[in-house]
Design an enzyme around this catalytic site. Structure first.
Site, PDB file in Angstrom:
ATOM      1  N   LYS A   1      -0.727  12.063   0.733  1.00 23.99           N
ATOM      2  CA  LYS A   1      -2.057  11.418   0.726  1.00 23.99           C
ATOM      3  C   LYS A   1      -3.173  12.459   0.891  1.00 23.99           C
ATOM      4  O   LYS A   1      -2.915  13.598   1.237  1.00 23.99           O
ATOM      5  CB  LYS A   1      -2.140  10.364   1.831  1.00 23.99           C
TER       6      LYS A   1
HETATM    7  C1  LIG Z   1       0.976   5.128   0.632  1.00 19.25           C
HETATM    8  C2  LIG Z   1       0.656   3.711   0.377  1.00 19.25           C
HETATM    9  C3  LIG Z   1       0.875   2.719   1.360  1.00 19.25           C
HETATM   10  C4  LIG Z   1       1.406   2.959   2.750  1.00 19.25           C
HETATM   11  O1  LIG Z   1       2.400   3.838   2.861  1.00 19.25           O
HETATM   12  P1  LIG Z   1       3.076   4.310   4.230  1.00 19.25           P
HETATM   13  O2  LIG Z   1       4.184   5.161   3.714  1.00 19.25           O
HETATM   14  O3  LIG Z   1       3.536   3.117   4.967  1.00 19.25           O
HETATM   15  O4  LIG Z   1       2.065   5.083   5.016  1.00 19.25           O
HETATM   16  C5  LIG Z   1       0.487   1.419   1.061  1.00 19.25           C
HETATM   17  N1  LIG Z   1      -0.066   1.106  -0.116  1.00 19.25           N
HETATM   18  C6  LIG Z   1      -0.299   2.016  -1.076  1.00 19.25           C
HETATM   19  C7  LIG Z   1      -0.948   1.595  -2.356  1.00 19.25           C
HETATM   20  C8  LIG Z   1       0.081   3.354  -0.873  1.00 19.25           C
HETATM   21  O5  LIG Z   1      -0.129   4.264  -1.834  1.00 19.25           O
END
Ligand SMILES: *Cc1c(COP(=O)(O)O)cnc(C)c1O
Length: 381
Positions: A189
């Site tokens: 991210k």
């Molecule tokens: C990364 C992501 C999440 C959450 O991911 P975690 O691995 O739980 O932190 C939720 N929705 C979207 C669209 C994502 O790209």
């Protein structure tokens, strides 16, 4: 993920993603380690305050993952057994799974073919008297059309896990509209804490409820082991918060770096748009601003995507199908009777999309290498 032996990869393979971590992250983590205060410590509120200030939101609550944040935000919106929540089928599976955690029914609405976000007209058509909330996703960092969705007057939970740094056309940053908006800090991210998440919030009462539920249902002013509601262990550690604080300090720079890499890609891939029918991420429109997370292109309809991915890999370029349609996953087919043809725009885009390498430290020559490889692989280019 796949069974290809690692030994076939060239040594200088360009990865899909790569975090930016440096001396400050190391220092702040060491400080926490040496303090012995690894959980429920002072780094959590400090990170929350820094993050809320960056977004321009009144409050923020740190949690153990984006998924945990979505779950708690949905509960805070009052979603419960038998409710319907309208969302996008073109997302990471967690945004729909959290509804199932609460025994609510995910109701998908098809997407806009340009922004790839849920189409507000499709949302309006899907509303019933059992609809209790909307869960728009700012996919690939492009702001969903919140001004249109807000007209229904339903509670909204925003999946902003891909949208750090994005801004809505009517002014506020994504996450600053007053709805619960959830960010994710997995290693790919825009900001990472290894694992982690943050919910930005408009009001103190919702923050209080979420802070209670992330910590086993323990009210902030109650003694240890007195629990007045059902809770979870969705806590972030102080080690993660320390990394997050350091990441906030470099966040504006990392976002600018991603935007620059995206500009290089646009220039380098322009010939493939004209000559090979490649579709690039949409440009910002009407004042909306994308927060760059991934660089996802759509192949022309006659291309064998798996063959393209294999050929790119042979040229030292990682890529992957991104994203698969949620409603066509076997769990959703079996549990909710979903099938092909229900959301044709999403299905078409999901079948043709691949993510290319994209990270802040990516160099212009790496972007060139990816683009040359793609030109070699796509016939007609
Ligand atoms: C990364 C992501 C999440 C959450 O991911 P975690 O691995 O739980 O932190 C939720 N929705 C979207 C669209 C994502 O790209």
């Amino acid at each position: 993920m796949n069974n290809t032996p690692k030994t076939t990869a060239p040594v200088d393979e360009i990865p899909l993603a790569q975090p930016v971590l440096g001396a400050e992250e190391e220092e702040l983590v060491l400080e926490v380690l040496r303090s012995g205060h690894l959980s429920l410590g002072p780094r959590i509120p400090a990170f929350e305050e820094d993050f809320a200030a960056f977004i321009g939101a009144p409050h923020a609550s740190a949690v153990s993952s984006g998924t945990a944040g979505l779950h708690l935000a949905l509960r805070a919106a009052g979603v419960t057994d038998g409710d319907e929540v309208i969302t996008s089928p073109f997302s990471f599976v967690a945004s729909a799974n959290v509804m199932v955690y609460e025994r609510a029914t995910p109701v998908f609405a098809d997407i806009d073919p340009v922004t790839l976000n849920v189409d507000p007209d499709a949302v309006a058509a899907a509303i019933t008297d059992r609809t209790t909330a909307l869960l728009p996703v700012h996919i690939f960092g492009y702001p969903a059309d919140l001004p249109a969705l807000e007209r229904h007057g339903l509670p909204i939970v925003e999946d902003a896990c891909e949208a750090l740094g994005a801004r809505h056309r009517d002014g506020p940053a994504v996450g600053a509209r007053g709805h619960a908006a959830v960010f994710g800090f997995y290693a790919n991210k825009q900001l990472t804490t290894g694992e982690g998440g943050m919910i930005t919030l408009g009001d103190a009462a919702t923050k209080q409820r979420i802070d209670c539920e992330r910590n086993q249902g323990r009210a902030p002013d109650m003694g240890w082991l007195d629990h007045d509601r059902l809770g979870f262990n969705y806590r972030m550690t102080d080690l993660q918060a320390a990394i997050g604080i350091a990441q906030i300090h470099r966040l504006a720079g990392m976002l600018a770096d991603r935007a620059r890499v995206a500009r290089w890609y646009r220039e380098a891939l322009a010939p493939l748009v004209a000559e090979a029918g490649l579709t690039l991420p949409c440009e910002d429109r009407g004042g909306d601003e994308r927060g760059w997370f991934v660089f996802v292109v759509q192949l022309p309809r006659d291309q064998d995507r798996d063959a393209v991915i294999r050929a790119l890999r042979a040229l030292g370029v990682q890529s992957k199908p991104y994203l698969p349609a949620i409603h066509l996953m076997s769990f959703y087919r079996e549990r909710f009777g979903m099938r092909e043809g229900m959301f044709p725009v999403c299905e078409d885009v999901a079948a043709r999309s691949i993510a290319l390498p994209f990270f802040p430290a990516m160099t212009q020559s790496q972007v060139e290498r990816v683009s040359v490889a793609l030109a070699q692989v796509l016939p007609g280019a």
